[in-house]
Write an enzyme that holds these catalytic residues in place. Structure first.
Site, PDB file in Angstrom:
ATOM      1  N   GLU A  43       1.912   6.371  -7.038  1.00  0.00           N
ATOM      2  CA  GLU A  43       0.816   7.104  -7.678  1.00  0.00           C
ATOM      3  C   GLU A  43       1.007   8.603  -7.511  1.00  0.00           C
ATOM      4  O   GLU A  43       0.840   9.376  -8.464  1.00  0.00           O
ATOM      5  CB  GLU A  43      -0.518   6.666  -7.080  1.00  0.00           C
TER       6      GLU A  43
ATOM      7  N   TYR B 179       0.825  -1.212   0.000  1.00  0.00           N
ATOM      8  CA  TYR B 179       0.000   0.000   0.000  1.00  0.00           C
ATOM      9  C   TYR B 179       0.863   1.268   0.000  1.00  0.00           C
ATOM     10  O   TYR B 179       0.655   2.152  -0.830  1.00  0.00           O
ATOM     11  CB  TYR B 179      -0.960   0.000   1.182  1.00  0.00           C
TER      12      TYR B 179
END
Length: 246
Positions: free
Chosen positions: A191, A184
């Site tokens: 991103e 994560y």
């Protein structure tokens, strides 16, 4: 935010009709195959690179269109699955995850996949002039690809085994509810780095588009916290032997 989170799921509700269960099994199996293809293809291309990885932009062009774009777009069906009650996934967290992926895949990668974001500083791979941050975009893309790919292979494989009535190994269960601790953060940071590296190019499209992406970066902070804590809560419930809500 990466769908590596345990929030979005394809686990069926109890007493799921057989046709729905069969559909979900095929859905997970197809996604597993496509994500495995994306990940392995990216890995093989990376292995072929020679220091100092001058041709990293070629990986993006070999993997993104249409393979990665289509593969990630299939996740949009998970919002529908949640809405109609096929799965136990909360609609809001599912939507948040899918929307964040769509932002990156269609809002950042697609506008520039034939432009100047993912080009080498040398002669370049595609048309357009190299821009500041292109190298950051290359590495950020790899971070997204492998964080997403490994996560989705674990997640879709887990549910395909469950839905198909197969035995789920303990190590796979462990990965399902623990891998997000690493994947994560790497996915989120990749991103954000990818969006950041696209700001100059986005400004050339329209100044408002650049500010839109900046606003999305700001939203990532609370959004990431909400999804991360949700995943941790799910993990605790599973470890305590309680039924999942995903």
């Amino acid at each position: 935010m990466p769908a590596q989170s345990t929030a979005t799921s394809s686990a069926p509700r109890k007493e799921t009709p057989k046709p729905v269960r069969a559909y979900l099994f095929l859905y997970n199996l197809v996604n597993l195959a496509m994500w495995a293809t994306c990940t392995v293809r990216g890995l093989l291309l990376l292995i072929k690179q020679t220091p100092p990885a001058d041709n990293l932009p070629t990986i993006f062009h070999e993997v993104y269109w249409p393979l990665l774009a289509v593969t990630q777009t299939l996740a949009g069906l998970e919002v529908l699955h949640s809405l109609v009650g096929f799965v136990r996934a909360p609609v809001m967290t599912t939507f948040m995850q899918v929307a964040s992926r769509f932002l990156v895949v269609w809002g950042v990668m697609y506008p520039f996949h034939e432009g100047s974001l993912f080009v080498d500083y040398g002669e370049g791979i595609v048309g357009g002039d190299p821009i500041k941050g292109a190298k950051l975009g290359d590495y950020a893309f790899l971070g997204c690809l492998f964080s997403w790919g490994v996560t989705e292979c674990i997640r879709y494989g887990f549910f395909a085994l469950q839905l198909g009535g197969f035995f789920v190994p303990k190590w796979w269960m462990w990965l399902r509810y623990n891998a997000f601790f690493v994947l994560y953060p790497t996915g989120i940071s990749s991103e954000c780095a990818l969006i950041w590296s696209s700001l100059d190019a986005a400004g050339k499209i329209h100044p408002l588009y650049r500010w839109f992406l900046i606003a999305m970066l700001v939203i990532y902070v609370p959004g990431s916290y909400i999804l991360y804590t949700h995943m941790m809560a799910q993990r605790r419930r599973v470890l305590r032997g309680k039924s999942r809500v995903d």
